[in-house]
Scaffold this active site. Structure first.
Site, short mmCIF file in Angstrom:
data_model
loop_
_atom_site.label_atom_id
_atom_site.label_comp_id
_atom_site.label_asym_id
_atom_site.label_seq_id
_atom_site.Cartn_x
_atom_site.Cartn_y
_atom_site.Cartn_z
CD GLU A 1 -2.06 1.35 3.02
OE1 GLU A 1 -2.19 2.47 3.56
OE2 GLU A 1 -2.32 0.30 3.63
CB THR B 1 -3.46 8.22 3.55
OG1 THR B 1 -2.46 7.38 4.13
CG2 THR B 1 -3.82 9.29 4.59
CE LYS C 1 -6.23 1.99 8.23
NZ LYS C 1 -5.41 3.00 7.55
#
Length: 209
Positions: free
Chosen positions: A40, A69, A128
């Protein structure tokens, strides 16, 4: 490709936050060579979208490359156009909503049971749990009691020692940033990053009977 199944199989999601896109690509190369193939790239990395596009054009589809993000709808649009295979958010952001609209698999940040359910209701592929270290592995056992089928990923303060504990407590994978990247994110030795990557993989790999 079944993202959930692949994350469950690979167990470690490397979270790459660096000081420039070329460094991000360098870290991606080191991690892939070391055997970590779910990655990621955080958009806190300057030129993060560019790094995602370059990485996606470099590696075959077996290397999972996502964007982290993702806060805004425009960021979701940008990473989808760059070829990101999934989006990761720190919370239920507008970028999370847009990712779902685009059909981009979403790993949505949450912490409380209410947030976990809201993320799944939104259409997240997995949730998450962030920051995981606030409550530790035992929190995953507690969450899975009322939500046994919720696909959870532990992110935030997970190191090689605690990673297997989160997996044993019900996380399908762990997302790891600074305990893995270390100073490689700012120009430190890539050889040390490779060593840390192998340590993480050893930690999450069950011993052979």
């Amino acid at each position: 490709m079944d993202l959930l199944a692949e994350l469950r199989r690979r167990k470690v999601l490397a979270i790459i936050r660096t000081d420039d896109p070329d460094r991000a690509l360098e870290c991606i190369h080191t991690l892939v060579e070391a055997g970590i193939t779910a990655l990621e790239v955080s958009l806190t990395t300057p030129g993060g979208v560019e790094a995602i596009a370059k990485a996606r054009s470099t590696y075959d589809p077996s290397i999972l490359i996502g964007a982290g993000t993702v806060i805004t709808p425009s960021q979701a649009d940008e990473v989808a156009a760059a070829g990101a295979g999934f989006a990761v958010t720190p919370a239920i952001t507008r970028g999370a909503h847009r990712s779902v609209e685009l059909g981009l698999p979403l790993l949505c940040g949450a912490l409380t049971p209410t947030e976990v359910v809201a993320a799944l209701d939104l259409g997240a592929t997995a949730v998450k749990i962030f920051p995981a270290k606030v409550y530790g592995p035992s929190y995953f056992r507690e969450l899975r009691a009322p939500l046994p089928d919720a696909p959870l990923i532990a992110v935030g303060g997970v190191d090689a020692e605690s990673a297997p504990e989160y997996l044993a407590a019900g996380a399908l994978a762990v997302g790891v940033a600074s305990p893995l990247l270390g100073n490689a994110a700012t120009g430190g030795p890539q050889s040390e990053l490779a060593t840390r990557a192998k340590s993480f993989l050893t930690a999450v790999t069950p011993p052979t009977p």
